[in-house]
Design a protein around this motif. Structure first.
Motif, PDB file in Angstrom:
ATOM      1  N   ASP A 150      62.883 -58.528 -29.083  1.00  0.00           N
ATOM      2  CA  ASP A 150      64.184 -58.757 -29.883  1.00  0.00           C
ATOM      3  C   ASP A 150      63.782 -59.535 -30.936  1.00  0.00           C
ATOM      4  N   GLU A 151      64.075 -59.236 -31.999  1.00  0.00           N
ATOM      5  CA  GLU A 151      63.906 -60.119 -33.186  1.00  0.00           C
ATOM      6  C   GLU A 151      65.336 -60.910 -33.645  1.00  0.00           C
ATOM      7  N   GLY A 152      66.318 -60.563 -32.731  1.00  0.00           N
ATOM      8  CA  GLY A 152      67.267 -61.385 -33.154  1.00  0.00           C
ATOM      9  C   GLY A 152      68.384 -60.937 -34.244  1.00  0.00           C
ATOM     10  N   PRO A 153      69.520 -61.346 -34.381  1.00  0.00           N
ATOM     11  CA  PRO A 153      70.492 -61.048 -35.164  1.00  0.00           C
ATOM     12  C   PRO A 153      70.304 -61.422 -36.415  1.00  0.00           C
ATOM     13  N   MET A 154      69.412 -60.654 -37.121  1.00  0.00           N
ATOM     14  CA  MET A 154      69.040 -60.855 -38.668  1.00  0.00           C
ATOM     15  C   MET A 154      70.371 -60.014 -39.815  1.00  0.00           C
ATOM     16  N   ARG A 155      70.862 -60.702 -40.604  1.00  0.00           N
ATOM     17  CA  ARG A 155      71.706 -60.412 -41.448  1.00  0.00           C
ATOM     18  C   ARG A 155      70.867 -59.157 -42.402  1.00  0.00           C
ATOM     19  N   GLU A 156      71.732 -58.192 -42.951  1.00  0.00           N
ATOM     20  CA  GLU A 156      71.140 -57.288 -43.732  1.00  0.00           C
ATOM     21  C   GLU A 156      70.929 -57.718 -45.101  1.00  0.00           C
ATOM     22  N   ASP A 157      71.263 -58.655 -45.718  1.00  0.00           N
ATOM     23  CA  ASP A 157      71.059 -59.041 -47.028  1.00  0.00           C
ATOM     24  C   ASP A 157      69.976 -60.358 -46.891  1.00  0.00           C
ATOM     25  N   TRP A 158      68.961 -60.394 -45.807  1.00  0.00           N
ATOM     26  CA  TRP A 158      67.967 -61.577 -45.360  1.00  0.00           C
ATOM     27  C   TRP A 158      67.240 -61.835 -46.757  1.00  0.00           C
ATOM     28  N   ALA A 159      66.663 -60.789 -47.251  1.00  0.00           N
ATOM     29  CA  ALA A 159      65.888 -61.026 -48.581  1.00  0.00           C
ATOM     30  C   ALA A 159      66.555 -61.604 -49.655  1.00  0.00           C
ATOM     31  N   GLU A 160      67.782 -61.142 -50.066  1.00  0.00           N
ATOM     32  CA  GLU A 160      68.356 -61.530 -51.174  1.00  0.00           C
ATOM     33  C   GLU A 160      68.887 -62.910 -50.695  1.00  0.00           C
ATOM     34  N   GLN A 161      69.103 -63.292 -49.656  1.00  0.00           N
ATOM     35  CA  GLN A 161      69.367 -64.848 -49.210  1.00  0.00           C
ATOM     36  C   GLN A 161      68.192 -65.681 -49.451  1.00  0.00           C
ATOM     37  N   LEU A 162      67.081 -64.999 -49.480  1.00  0.00           N
ATOM     38  CA  LEU A 162      65.778 -65.993 -49.805  1.00  0.00           C
ATOM     39  C   LEU A 162      65.646 -65.953 -51.109  1.00  0.00           C
ATOM     40  N   ARG A 163      65.769 -65.128 -51.859  1.00  0.00           N
ATOM     41  CA  ARG A 163      65.661 -64.873 -53.232  1.00  0.00           C
ATOM     42  C   ARG A 163      66.543 -65.927 -53.988  1.00  0.00           C
ATOM     43  N   ARG A 164      67.900 -65.982 -53.604  1.00  0.00           N
ATOM     44  CA  ARG A 164      68.796 -67.112 -54.003  1.00  0.00           C
ATOM     45  C   ARG A 164      68.252 -68.154 -53.922  1.00  0.00           C
ATOM     46  N   ARG A 165      67.438 -68.542 -53.003  1.00  0.00           N
ATOM     47  CA  ARG A 165      66.863 -69.885 -52.531  1.00  0.00           C
ATOM     48  C   ARG A 165      65.548 -70.084 -53.299  1.00  0.00           C
ATOM     49  N   GLY A 166      65.246 -69.230 -54.326  1.00  0.00           N
ATOM     50  CA  GLY A 166      64.019 -69.489 -55.123  1.00  0.00           C
ATOM     51  C   GLY A 166      62.710 -68.807 -54.323  1.00  0.00           C
ATOM     52  N   ILE A 167      62.797 -68.060 -53.299  1.00  0.00           N
ATOM     53  CA  ILE A 167      61.677 -67.508 -52.632  1.00  0.00           C
ATOM     54  C   ILE A 167      61.622 -65.946 -52.993  1.00  0.00           C
ATOM     55  N   GLU A 168      60.620 -65.741 -53.567  1.00  0.00           N
ATOM     56  CA  GLU A 168      60.196 -64.344 -53.818  1.00  0.00           C
ATOM     57  C   GLU A 168      59.854 -63.444 -52.819  1.00  0.00           C
ATOM     58  N   VAL A 169      60.398 -62.157 -52.652  1.00  0.00           N
ATOM     59  CA  VAL A 169      60.060 -61.344 -51.369  1.00  0.00           C
ATOM     60  C   VAL A 169      59.564 -60.336 -51.693  1.00  0.00           C
ATOM     61  N   VAL A 170      58.115 -59.989 -51.243  1.00  0.00           N
ATOM     62  CA  VAL A 170      57.364 -58.702 -51.417  1.00  0.00           C
ATOM     63  C   VAL A 170      57.510 -58.094 -50.068  1.00  0.00           C
ATOM     64  N   SER A 171      57.774 -56.763 -49.860  1.00  0.00           N
ATOM     65  CA  SER A 171      57.560 -55.855 -48.839  1.00  0.00           C
ATOM     66  C   SER A 171      56.810 -54.493 -48.981  1.00  0.00           C
ATOM     67  N   GLY A 172      56.121 -54.120 -47.994  1.00  0.00           N
ATOM     68  CA  GLY A 172      55.475 -52.907 -47.818  1.00  0.00           C
ATOM     69  C   GLY A 172      54.093 -53.187 -48.096  1.00  0.00           C
ATOM     70  N   VAL A 173      53.337 -54.159 -47.800  1.00  0.00           N
ATOM     71  CA  VAL A 173      51.719 -54.432 -47.988  1.00  0.00           C
ATOM     72  C   VAL A 173      51.305 -54.195 -46.676  1.00  0.00           C
ATOM     73  N   LEU A 174      50.501 -52.837 -46.885  1.00  0.00           N
ATOM     74  CA  LEU A 174      49.825 -52.437 -45.708  1.00  0.00           C
ATOM     75  C   LEU A 174      50.755 -52.034 -44.433  1.00  0.00           C
ATOM     76  N   ARG A 175      51.730 -51.605 -44.911  1.00  0.00           N
ATOM     77  CA  ARG A 175      52.810 -51.085 -43.649  1.00  0.00           C
ATOM     78  C   ARG A 175      52.261 -50.471 -42.612  1.00  0.00           C
ATOM     79  N   GLU A 176      51.489 -49.309 -42.964  1.00  0.00           N
ATOM     80  CA  GLU A 176      50.881 -48.441 -42.127  1.00  0.00           C
ATOM     81  C   GLU A 176      50.047 -49.200 -41.157  1.00  0.00           C
ATOM     82  N   GLN A 177      49.349 -50.031 -41.574  1.00  0.00           N
ATOM     83  CA  GLN A 177      48.265 -50.815 -40.702  1.00  0.00           C
ATOM     84  C   GLN A 177      48.917 -51.603 -39.848  1.00  0.00           C
ATOM     85  N   ALA A 178      49.984 -52.199 -40.369  1.00  0.00           N
ATOM     86  CA  ALA A 178      50.960 -53.259 -39.193  1.00  0.00           C
ATOM     87  C   ALA A 178      51.511 -52.013 -38.191  1.00  0.00           C
TER      88      ALA A 178
END
Length: 210
Positions: A150-178
């Motif tokens: 159970d990963e918990g109640p994450m908000r749908e705009d989690w990545a945007e919230q990080l970006r607003r705080r100056g944190i770049e988000v990159v997703s999809g790196v070796l996804r299939e391997q994971a």
């Protein structure tokens, strides 16, 4: 009040095999794929070694690829529910550089590399750590479906919230391997009866996968 039995500190220690994996890396990890490949190797080995779930993380200097710290999920080996891979990696990086703020104005830009989108706990830990970049293998329901966590109640705009705080988000790196690591973990749980720990409202904390 009797305080004689109260602990004065707490912590978790990385097992030796993590350092064996790190010393086998020939040099700096110059690409996101190289960094994630190491994370996936650590994540795959972690439940086999009995430390915890199939999760790992690195804190890396973004520009030159130097690994500042590594973390794996140590919940089972430490007995601490907070000892998730991201928390371990971030905490060890902060100890190494001597500050809670990994993105201080004069600091080298650092990133957190994880084999899936952070859970509710690690989302906050990432946000307040000071890292300037978060690299994840993927996001979505597949992790929970494959592993039973159970990963918990994450908000749908989690990545945007990080970006607003100056944190770049990159997703999809070796996804299939994971996803292969998570699928292998599911098989391992079925074969060995490993503990899949969750909050009480998600079912028995020691349940296996259905």
């Amino acid at each position: 009040m009797d305080v004689t039995s109260m602990p004065r500190g707490y912590g978790a220690t990385l097992p030796d095999w993590v350092f064996d994996e790190l010393t086998a890396v020939p040099g700096p990890l110059t690409s996101a794929e190289e960094r994630m490949a190491l994370v996936n190797r650590l994540a795959a080995r972690n439940p086999v070694e009995g430390s915890g779930g199939p999760f790992a993380a690195l804190v890396v200097n973004t520009a030159d690829g130097e690994v500042v710290s590594a973390g794996v999920n140590l919940v089972l080996s430490s007995g601490l529910s907070a000892a998730h891979a991201e928390v371990v990696a971030l905490s060890l990086a902060q100890l190494r550089v001597g500050t809670w703020d990994l993105g201080a104005e004069a600091a080298v830009e650092r990133e957190l590399v994880v084999n899936w989108r952070p859970c509710a706990q690690c989302y906050g830990a990432t946000m307040w750590s000071g890292v300037r970049r978060l690299v994840v293998a993927g996001e979505g329901p597949e992790l929970e479906e494959l592993t039973g966590f159970d990963e918990g109640p994450m908000r749908e705009d989690w990545a945007e919230q990080l970006r607003r705080r100056g944190i770049e988000v990159v997703s999809g790196v070796l996804r299939e391997q994971a996803l292969e690591v998570f699928a292998d973990y599911r098989r391992l749980v079925a074969e060995r009866g490993l503990t899949v720990y969750n909050a009480r409202n998600s079912g028995d904390s020691s349940r296996g996968l259905a």
